[in-house]
Motif scaffolding. Structure first.
Motif, PDB file in Angstrom:
ATOM      1  N   PRO A   1       0.839  -1.203   0.000  1.00 54.04           N
ATOM      2  CA  PRO A   1       0.000   0.000   0.000  1.00 54.04           C
ATOM      3  C   PRO A   1       0.871   1.249   0.000  1.00 54.04           C
ATOM      4  CG  PRO A   1      -0.805  -1.580   1.623  1.00 54.04           C
ATOM      5  CD  PRO A   1       0.517  -2.108   1.130  1.00 54.04           C
ATOM      6  N   ASN A   2       0.457   2.235  -0.794  1.00 54.81           N
ATOM      7  CA  ASN A   2       1.158   3.518  -0.832  1.00 54.81           C
ATOM      8  C   ASN A   2       2.600   3.374  -1.319  1.00 54.81           C
ATOM      9  OD1 ASN A   2       1.145   6.322  -0.444  1.00 54.81           O
ATOM     10  ND2 ASN A   2       2.199   6.131   1.503  1.00 54.81           N
ATOM     11  N   SER A   3       2.821   2.507  -2.326  1.00 54.75           N
ATOM     12  CA  SER A   3       4.169   2.315  -2.861  1.00 54.75           C
ATOM     13  C   SER A   3       4.339   2.966  -4.231  1.00 54.75           C
ATOM     14  CB  SER A   3       4.493   0.818  -2.960  1.00 54.75           C
ATOM     15  OG  SER A   3       3.549   0.153  -3.780  1.00 54.75           O
ATOM     16  N   GLY A   4       3.397   3.810  -4.646  1.00 57.58           N
ATOM     17  CA  GLY A   4       3.554   4.557  -5.889  1.00 57.58           C
ATOM     18  C   GLY A   4       2.975   3.873  -7.112  1.00 57.58           C
ATOM     19  N   LYS A   5       2.099   2.874  -6.931  1.00 59.22           N
ATOM     20  CA  LYS A   5       1.546   2.154  -8.075  1.00 59.22           C
ATOM     21  C   LYS A   5       0.644   3.054  -8.925  1.00 59.22           C
ATOM     22  CE  LYS A   5      -0.366  -0.854  -5.445  1.00 59.22           C
ATOM     23  NZ  LYS A   5       0.127  -0.196  -4.215  1.00 59.22           N
ATOM     24  N   SER A   6      -0.236   3.798  -8.252  1.00 58.61           N
ATOM     25  CA  SER A   6      -1.179   4.634  -9.004  1.00 58.61           C
ATOM     26  C   SER A   6      -0.462   5.770  -9.730  1.00 58.61           C
ATOM     27  CB  SER A   6      -2.245   5.191  -8.056  1.00 58.61           C
ATOM     28  OG  SER A   6      -3.013   4.149  -7.511  1.00 58.61           O
TER      29      SER A   6
END
Length: 655
Positions: free
Chosen positions: A28-33
């Protein structure tokens, strides 16, 4: 959770006619989006907080004439730790056709990212690694040897520093994707043999035998991962797993964990350099203070005060200037050229499509939301909200809510609909119900909060304080009563929230997200504003509106102390809360609401009639019956609490 290397590669079928599914996986919150947007050009909401992505997002990408479909999946920490939270990820991996993984490693959380990598590589999927947050990690004194990592994994590793070349290199690396083979990873011969035994017992068309064998060896079921897929007709995998586990020199989980930790530690020693940075220490100090019971509340109050000043003195001034310089001249011109009667009332009357529809949306609400979203998006980007959730953790415990309810409730201050959908990750049905009720009740979403500040700020800071205090009190009371009377039949669920590092906000990202949110507001609301004006105009022409005011006006005045003209705003709540807020601002401009009535009006419109999108989200998560129960309970509680607030204010002489 650590994993051994895959026993054999994926048996997923391939099809030249369909694009390759390139699934973005990561914590989560690792820059995927962010990476999804940069690869495809399609913007999706991002924030420096977990649980921002809830549903799969898909967009096409062409790489040297080869078609790909980039899939943005929600973040996860373990494929099997909580089956309810990984539903969308499993949906992405279960799609037919050729699949590759774009694994997003967060350079700031390198060890945890490597642990997830060891799990994903057991799927046997061809993989490309995107090393994200590199610039931010460098600023914190952290350097990672990306070429060395590529050699150690045997797959392409592309650093992402935010430049156009980085994302282009990542796209070019997609055809070179291949299964990872972590160099030096060794769980021992006994564990490898046990996994081979379990894998041999699986159905022949099991899509991910390496991951499935590990899951079954640890006590899971084959159908957990792909319930719609093939399942054995007997319990042979479970029997094989039990026999294999008995032959191990220790428990399987410890053997897996020890082997993985040794490989992760060795990899970090080889590839990571850490330097001391003074600015990193300052940011960590800010994060700790934000979570502290001593410093956290003053920081929160300071942020609210600054936001209040910016909205009241900044946004309101812009809105009034636009009305004076743009709308008033237009209104005066049309008043002079339009024939008196129908067309004047239809276009620029009290319920005119131009006055109540376009002018309210563009010249009153839009400037207020612009300023508030800039502030709110800045807080999101710097990672303040997850730290705020830790601060509220102790209060939530008193309401019968576990740690997994924290982020949905905090996200409710951004968007209630998204927060309600996020509540699906709460395993306990009881906690899920309480959380969704509280989100729908007295938590103002970002747009509502900004408009509340704008409306009530015209009456002074004390009015804002009274309204906010009333919302906090009724929210806590509702939580206490629900916790008191709903049966306790479930054990509290353990939950660990990964806190993102506090960082200096990135102006470009904040501005882009603000523009995106304003675009969504106009896209969803502009037509609704006009339709709402048309509806009120029609009701007024037919005499129905006046009849409603005659019947309900005394009720509004007696129980809530509000004038009959507030009935228009209450009706507009059925359409959009922003439309109701714009009408309340207009009532204050005309002097039809005093200090006490403004407080009641803002408090009521925050709680009364949850927006349509939120009701749909409640129905999706809880079902129609529970959703309607919450809807009616919220409205009754809103009327009752505002009636009490009106009596208290009258008692204190705030007439």
């Amino acid at each position: 959770m650590p994993f051994p290397p895959p026993i054999k590669e994926s048996k997923m079928s391939t099809s030249a006619a369909k694009p390759t599914q390139a699934v973005l996986l990561g914590l989560p919150n690792s820059g995927k989006s962010t990476l999804f947007t940069r690869l495809t050009g399609r913007y999706v909401a991002v924030a420096n907080a977990p649980l921002t992505t809830l549903e799969l997002e898909r967009a096409p990408l062409l790489v040297t004439d080869d078609p790909y479909e980039i899939v943005d999946a929600p973040g996860f920490t373990d494929l099997f730790a909580s089956l309810s939270r990984g539903e969308a990820v499993r949906e992405a991996l279960a799609a037919p056709g050729q699949i590759i993984a774009i694994l997003c490693l967060d350079a700031n959380r390198f060890k945890q990212s490597l642990s997830l990598l060891l799990e994903v590589q057991t799927l046997g999927l061809p993989m490309v690694v995107a090393l994200n947050m590199v610039e931010e990690a460098n600023n914190r004194g952290l350097t990672i040897d990306a070429p060395g990592l590529a050699d150690r994994l045997g797959v392409p590793v592309v650093e992402q520093r935010g430049g156009a070349d980085d994302v282009s290199l990542l796209a070019q690396a997609l055809p070179q994707a291949r299964p990872a083979r972590p160099e030096g990873l060794d769980h021992g011969a006994a564990l490898g043999a046990a996994l081979e035994i379990v894998a041999a017992s699986l159905p022949v068309d099991c899509p991910y035998p390496g991951a499935a064998a590990r899951h079954v060896l640890l006590g899971g079921a084959v159908a957990d991962f792909f319930p719609a897929g093939p399942a054995p007709s007997d319990n042979s995998p479970a029997l094989a797993a039990a026999a294999a586990a008995r032959a191990l020199p220790g428990d399987a989980l410890s053997l897996l964990t020890n082997g993985a930790n040794q490989w992760i530690d060795a990899t970090c020693r080889l590839l990571v350099q850490q330097r001391s940075r003074h600015d990193r220490d300052i940011l960590q100090l800010v994060a700790r203070m934000s979570r502290s019971l001593v410093f956290g509340p003053p920081i929160l109050i300071s942020i609210l005060y600054v936001t209040f000043i910016l909205v009241v003195d900044g946004a309101n001034a812009i809105a009034e200037l636009l009305n004076a310089r743009v709308w008033n001249p237009i209104h005066a011109y049309l008043s002079g050229v339009l024939p008196q009667g129908f067309w004047t009332d239809f276009l620029i009357g009290d319920y005119g499509v131009l006055s109540m529809g376009l002018a309210n949306a563009l010249l009153t609400v839009l400037p207020i939301l612009s300023v508030f979203y800039l502030v709110f998006n800045t807080l999101e980007d710097m990672g303040y909200l997850p730290n705020l959730s830790v601060l509220t953790r102790r209060i939530l415990g008193r309401l019968g809510l576990g740690g997994s309810a924290i982020m949905p409730l905090v996200l409710g201050f951004g968007c209630k609909t998204m927060a309600t959908l996020t509540a699906r990750t709460i395993a306990s049905k009881r906690e899920r119900f309480i959380t969704i009720f509280l989100i729908a009740f007295a938590i103002p979403c970002a747009g509502q909060m900004g408009l509340n500040m704008s409306i009530i700020g015209r009456m002074g800071l004390s009015a804002f304080f009274i309204s906010s205090l009333a919302l906090v009190v009724v929210e806590l009371a509702a939580g206490y009563l629900l916790n008191r009377f709903l049966s306790h039949t479930e054990e509290a669920e353990g939950f660990i929230l990964e806190l993102p590092p506090i960082r200096i906000p990135q102006p470009k990202a904040v501005l882009r997200k603000t523009v995106h949110r304003l675009y969504l507001f106009l896209d969803e609301s502009l037509g609704v504003f006009i339709l709402a004006a048309l509806s009120l105009f029609t009701l007024d022409r037919l005499g129905i509106l006046q009849g409603l005011k005659t019947v309900l006006g005394p009720v509004l005045e007696k129980f809530l102390g509000l004038p009959a003209s507030m009935l228009d705003a209450v009706i507009l709540l059925l359409a959009r809360h922003e439309a109701a807020a714009a009408l309340i601002i207009e009532l204050i401009r005309k002097g039809q609401l005093d200090y006490r009535q403004s407080i009641i009006a803002v408090t009521l419109t925050t709680m009364f009639i949850p927006c349509f999108a939120n009701v749909m989200a409640m129905t999706k998560v809880l079902g129609a019956r529970s959703s309607m129960t919450i809807f009616f309970a919220v409205n009754l509680a809103a009327l009752a609490s505002c009636s009490v607030l009106n009596l208290l204010l009258q008692w204190y002489g705030q007439a």
